[in-house]
Scaffold this motif. Structure first.
Motif, PDB file in Angstrom:
ATOM      1  N   GLY A 237       0.796  -1.225   0.000  1.00  0.00           N
ATOM      2  CA  GLY A 237       0.000   0.000   0.000  1.00  0.00           C
ATOM      3  C   GLY A 237       0.823   1.267   0.000  1.00  0.00           C
ATOM      4  N   GLY A 238       2.157   1.146   0.154  1.00  0.00           N
ATOM      5  CA  GLY A 238       3.018   2.321   0.116  1.00  0.00           C
ATOM      6  C   GLY A 238       3.085   2.913  -1.286  1.00  0.00           C
ATOM      7  N   ARG A 239       3.699   4.090  -1.393  1.00  0.00           N
ATOM      8  CA  ARG A 239       3.761   4.779  -2.680  1.00  0.00           C
ATOM      9  C   ARG A 239       4.911   4.250  -3.528  1.00  0.00           C
ATOM     10  NH1 ARG A 239       6.150   9.330  -4.920  1.00  0.00           N
ATOM     11  NH2 ARG A 239       7.371   9.616  -3.022  1.00  0.00           N
ATOM     12  N   ILE A 240       4.651   3.988  -4.810  1.00  0.00           N
ATOM     13  CA  ILE A 240       5.696   3.555  -5.733  1.00  0.00           C
ATOM     14  C   ILE A 240       6.542   4.768  -6.121  1.00  0.00           C
ATOM     15  CG2 ILE A 240       6.201   2.536  -7.988  1.00  0.00           C
ATOM     16  CD1 ILE A 240       4.993   0.600  -5.944  1.00  0.00           C
ATOM     17  N   SER A 241       7.857   4.623  -6.002  1.00  0.00           N
ATOM     18  CA  SER A 241       8.789   5.704  -6.309  1.00  0.00           C
ATOM     19  C   SER A 241       9.331   5.589  -7.726  1.00  0.00           C
ATOM     20  CB  SER A 241       9.955   5.693  -5.318  1.00  0.00           C
ATOM     21  OG  SER A 241       9.502   5.904  -3.999  1.00  0.00           O
ATOM     22  N   ARG A 242       9.749   6.708  -8.253  1.00  0.00           N
ATOM     23  CA  ARG A 242      10.313   6.773  -9.599  1.00  0.00           C
ATOM     24  C   ARG A 242      11.618   7.553  -9.550  1.00  0.00           C
ATOM     25  NH1 ARG A 242       8.096   8.452 -15.300  1.00  0.00           N
ATOM     26  NH2 ARG A 242       9.828   9.661 -16.095  1.00  0.00           N
ATOM     27  N   GLY A 243      12.621   7.094 -10.284  1.00  0.00           N
ATOM     28  CA  GLY A 243      13.897   7.795 -10.343  1.00  0.00           C
ATOM     29  C   GLY A 243      14.646   7.426 -11.606  1.00  0.00           C
ATOM     30  N   GLU A 244      15.930   7.767 -11.616  1.00  0.00           N
ATOM     31  CA  GLU A 244      16.784   7.425 -12.741  1.00  0.00           C
ATOM     32  C   GLU A 244      18.067   6.793 -12.226  1.00  0.00           C
ATOM     33  OE1 GLU A 244      17.313  11.029 -14.976  1.00  0.00           O
ATOM     34  OE2 GLU A 244      15.467  10.715 -16.110  1.00  0.00           O
ATOM     35  N   MET A 245      18.602   5.869 -13.012  1.00  0.00           N
ATOM     36  CA  MET A 245      19.847   5.191 -12.650  1.00  0.00           C
ATOM     37  C   MET A 245      20.823   5.307 -13.801  1.00  0.00           C
ATOM     38  SD  MET A 245      18.938   1.638 -10.705  1.00  0.00           S
ATOM     39  CE  MET A 245      20.600   1.614  -9.999  1.00  0.00           C
ATOM     40  N   GLY A 246      22.104   5.324 -13.465  1.00  0.00           N
ATOM     41  CA  GLY A 246      23.142   5.344 -14.482  1.00  0.00           C
ATOM     42  C   GLY A 246      23.708   6.726 -14.690  1.00  0.00           C
ATOM     43  N   ALA A 247      24.917   6.757 -15.261  1.00  0.00           N
ATOM     44  CA  ALA A 247      25.589   8.025 -15.517  1.00  0.00           C
ATOM     45  C   ALA A 247      24.992   8.709 -16.739  1.00  0.00           C
ATOM     46  CB  ALA A 247      27.087   7.779 -15.734  1.00  0.00           C
ATOM     47  N   GLN A 248      24.921  10.032 -16.699  1.00  0.00           N
ATOM     48  CA  GLN A 248      24.435  10.784 -17.842  1.00  0.00           C
ATOM     49  C   GLN A 248      25.389  10.611 -19.021  1.00  0.00           C
ATOM     50  OE1 GLN A 248      23.965  14.848 -16.598  1.00  0.00           O
ATOM     51  NE2 GLN A 248      22.165  14.419 -15.348  1.00  0.00           N
ATOM     52  N   PRO A 249      24.931  10.553 -20.254  1.00  0.00           N
ATOM     53  CA  PRO A 249      23.527  10.687 -20.679  1.00  0.00           C
ATOM     54  C   PRO A 249      22.833   9.329 -20.816  1.00  0.00           C
ATOM     55  CG  PRO A 249      24.927  10.748 -22.592  1.00  0.00           C
ATOM     56  CD  PRO A 249      25.838  10.527 -21.416  1.00  0.00           C
ATOM     57  N   GLN A 250      23.342   8.306 -20.117  1.00  0.00           N
ATOM     58  CA  GLN A 250      22.811   6.951 -20.253  1.00  0.00           C
ATOM     59  C   GLN A 250      21.848   6.572 -19.126  1.00  0.00           C
ATOM     60  OE1 GLN A 250      23.468   5.189 -22.983  1.00  0.00           O
ATOM     61  NE2 GLN A 250      24.766   6.848 -23.732  1.00  0.00           N
ATOM     62  N   GLU A 251      21.413   7.558 -18.347  1.00  0.00           N
ATOM     63  CA  GLU A 251      20.520   7.231 -17.235  1.00  0.00           C
ATOM     64  C   GLU A 251      19.198   6.671 -17.750  1.00  0.00           C
ATOM     65  OE1 GLU A 251      19.939  11.695 -18.004  1.00  0.00           O
ATOM     66  OE2 GLU A 251      21.527  10.204 -18.101  1.00  0.00           O
ATOM     67  N   ARG A 252      18.636   5.743 -16.976  1.00  0.00           N
ATOM     68  CA  ARG A 252      17.400   5.071 -17.384  1.00  0.00           C
ATOM     69  C   ARG A 252      16.412   5.066 -16.228  1.00  0.00           C
ATOM     70  NH1 ARG A 252      18.567   1.246 -21.350  1.00  0.00           N
ATOM     71  NH2 ARG A 252      16.331   0.817 -21.451  1.00  0.00           N
ATOM     72  N   LEU A 253      15.148   4.999 -16.587  1.00  0.00           N
ATOM     73  CA  LEU A 253      14.054   5.027 -15.623  1.00  0.00           C
ATOM     74  C   LEU A 253      14.087   3.812 -14.706  1.00  0.00           C
ATOM     75  CD1 LEU A 253      11.266   6.242 -14.728  1.00  0.00           C
ATOM     76  CD2 LEU A 253      10.250   4.767 -16.478  1.00  0.00           C
ATOM     77  N   ILE A 254      13.810   4.029 -13.411  1.00  0.00           N
ATOM     78  CA  ILE A 254      13.681   2.930 -12.458  1.00  0.00           C
ATOM     79  C   ILE A 254      12.500   3.220 -11.528  1.00  0.00           C
ATOM     80  CG2 ILE A 254      15.351   3.996 -10.877  1.00  0.00           C
ATOM     81  CD1 ILE A 254      14.711   0.207 -11.331  1.00  0.00           C
ATOM     82  N   LEU A 255      11.718   2.204 -11.243  1.00  0.00           N
ATOM     83  CA  LEU A 255      10.595   2.319 -10.297  1.00  0.00           C
ATOM     84  C   LEU A 255      10.737   1.245  -9.235  1.00  0.00           C
ATOM     85  CD1 LEU A 255       9.206   2.873 -13.429  1.00  0.00           C
ATOM     86  CD2 LEU A 255       7.546   3.856 -11.835  1.00  0.00           C
ATOM     87  N   TRP A 256      10.338   1.571  -8.008  1.00  0.00           N
ATOM     88  CA  TRP A 256      10.487   0.632  -6.906  1.00  0.00           C
ATOM     89  C   TRP A 256       9.573   1.012  -5.756  1.00  0.00           C
ATOM     90  CZ3 TRP A 256      13.277   4.945  -7.532  1.00  0.00           C
ATOM     91  CH2 TRP A 256      13.599   5.689  -6.424  1.00  0.00           C
ATOM     92  N   CYS A 257       9.388   0.079  -4.839  1.00  0.00           N
ATOM     93  CA  CYS A 257       8.626   0.324  -3.609  1.00  0.00           C
ATOM     94  C   CYS A 257       9.624   0.392  -2.449  1.00  0.00           C
ATOM     95  CB  CYS A 257       7.611  -0.779  -3.367  1.00  0.00           C
ATOM     96  SG  CYS A 257       6.783  -0.650  -1.750  1.00  0.00           S
ATOM     97  N   GLY A 258       9.663   1.545  -1.766  1.00  0.00           N
ATOM     98  CA  GLY A 258      10.605   1.719  -0.684  1.00  0.00           C
ATOM     99  C   GLY A 258      10.387   0.790   0.482  1.00  0.00           C
ATOM    100  N   SER A 259       9.160   0.312   0.661  1.00  0.00           N
ATOM    101  CA  SER A 259       8.890  -0.601   1.773  1.00  0.00           C
ATOM    102  C   SER A 259       9.211  -2.050   1.416  1.00  0.00           C
ATOM    103  CB  SER A 259       7.415  -0.483   2.180  1.00  0.00           C
ATOM    104  OG  SER A 259       7.117   0.802   2.652  1.00  0.00           O
ATOM    105  N   CYS A 260       8.811  -2.459   0.228  1.00  0.00           N
ATOM    106  CA  CYS A 260       9.048  -3.844  -0.178  1.00  0.00           C
ATOM    107  C   CYS A 260      10.473  -4.078  -0.652  1.00  0.00           C
ATOM    108  CB  CYS A 260       8.084  -4.221  -1.298  1.00  0.00           C
ATOM    109  SG  CYS A 260       6.341  -4.206  -0.813  1.00  0.00           S
ATOM    110  N   GLN A 261      11.173  -2.978  -1.004  1.00  0.00           N
ATOM    111  CA  GLN A 261      12.567  -3.074  -1.460  1.00  0.00           C
ATOM    112  C   GLN A 261      13.423  -2.137  -0.609  1.00  0.00           C
ATOM    113  OE1 GLN A 261      10.674  -2.419  -5.570  1.00  0.00           O
ATOM    114  NE2 GLN A 261      12.738  -3.109  -6.102  1.00  0.00           N
ATOM    115  N   PRO A 262      13.604  -2.453   0.651  1.00  0.00           N
ATOM    116  CA  PRO A 262      14.301  -1.544   1.560  1.00  0.00           C
ATOM    117  C   PRO A 262      15.793  -1.456   1.280  1.00  0.00           C
ATOM    118  CG  PRO A 262      13.893  -3.633   2.647  1.00  0.00           C
ATOM    119  CD  PRO A 262      13.173  -3.690   1.314  1.00  0.00           C
ATOM    120  N   ARG A 263      16.376  -0.358   1.712  1.00  0.00           N
ATOM    121  CA  ARG A 263      17.816  -0.158   1.557  1.00  0.00           C
ATOM    122  C   ARG A 263      18.585  -1.179   2.390  1.00  0.00           C
ATOM    123  NH1 ARG A 263      19.454   6.042   0.735  1.00  0.00           N
ATOM    124  NH2 ARG A 263      17.588   6.760  -0.376  1.00  0.00           N
TER     125      ARG A 263
END
Length: 263
Positions: A237-263
């Protein structure tokens, strides 16, 4: 960029139209091969290798193409008008079918015996007959300091995963995308899951227009995290996060759940 399953299905379409038939027309609309002519040669087979396409022609020749971000192959009845205008990069035709490559990111003509020049760098193909999960794990662990999110998109490790399957695989395994490869437990299970997800989407009865990882084919229910930024996680039920991974200009979209995929 299309995922490996989309390229696999494209190869199947090209096989049905070209394999076993004699080419009556070939046009390479790229400067490097502008004078090449494959007319009169029989197409032996078309296969996918990760996100690459290999159309093998008699005479030890292989047409190598890659769709990149915007490319596509269109199959039309022979004699029809060629669509795509100045975006067409390659035309292969027999007496029954016309295959038109539009906006292709790569077009090469190489010796079949030298295909490694264009695909030899690739890791094990998740949808190939020679899929080798142990070799994929070995390649991933060769650089244990790299984040697992970046490593999965590196086609030198394993070929066929794109941003959708990366996000879905990591979510289902509960792995934070920025975790170093060397700290990810049970890599064997992770790559095996990725392979099963791709295979399920090219199995008979799968829908070519949509990737399904949840088992639910209804629109809006097909994925766990991809395409769902800001929406509630289907598990916690937590919020799905969105970000980018990789060095510019090769960064790519990544989505994850901070609760189900903890640090």
């Amino acid at each position: 960029m299309p995922e490996g399953d989309a390229v696999y299905r494209t190869a199947a379409r090209l096989r049905r139209a070209l394999d076993g038939r004699v080419l009556v027309r070939s046009e390479f609309r790229v400067p490097r091969h502008a004078t090449a002519d494959l007319s009169g040669r029989t197409v032996l087979e078309t296969v996918s290798r990760g996100k690459h396409l290999l159309t093998r022609v008699e005479g030890d020749l292989t047409v190598h193409t890659h769709l990149r971000m915007d490319g596509s192959w269109r199959i039309l009845p022979a004699g029809g008008r060629i669509p795509g205008g100045d975006q067409v990069r390659l035309v292969l035709a027999n007496t029954e079918w016309l295959a038109v490559g539009v906006k292709l990111g790569m077009v090469d003509l190489v010796r079949t015996s030298q295909e490694d020049r264009v695909v030899g760098h690739l890791g094990p193909d998740l949808l190939g007959p020679g899929w080798d999960p142990a070799e994929a794990v070995r390649r991933l662990l060769a650089r244990p300091e790299v984040t697992i999110g970046e490593a999965l998109l590196d086609q030198r490790n394993l070929a066929g995963i794109g941003t959708i399957y990366r996000a879905e695989t990591l979510f289902l395994r509960g792995v934070w995308p920025w975790r170093p490869v060397g700290e990810v437990p049970e890599l064997e299970g992770l790559v095996a899951l990725a392979q099963r997800l791709l295979a399920a989407n090219v199995a008979p009865g799968s829908h070519p227009a949509a990737i399904v990882t949840t088992g639910d084919r209804r629109p809006g229910y097909q994925t766990w995290v991809y395409g769902r930024a800001g929406k509630p996680c289907r598990r916690c039920g937590g919020r799905i996060s969105r970000g980018e991974m990789g060095a510019q200009p090769q960064e790519r979209l990544i989505l994850w759940c901070g609760s189900c995929q903890p640090r």
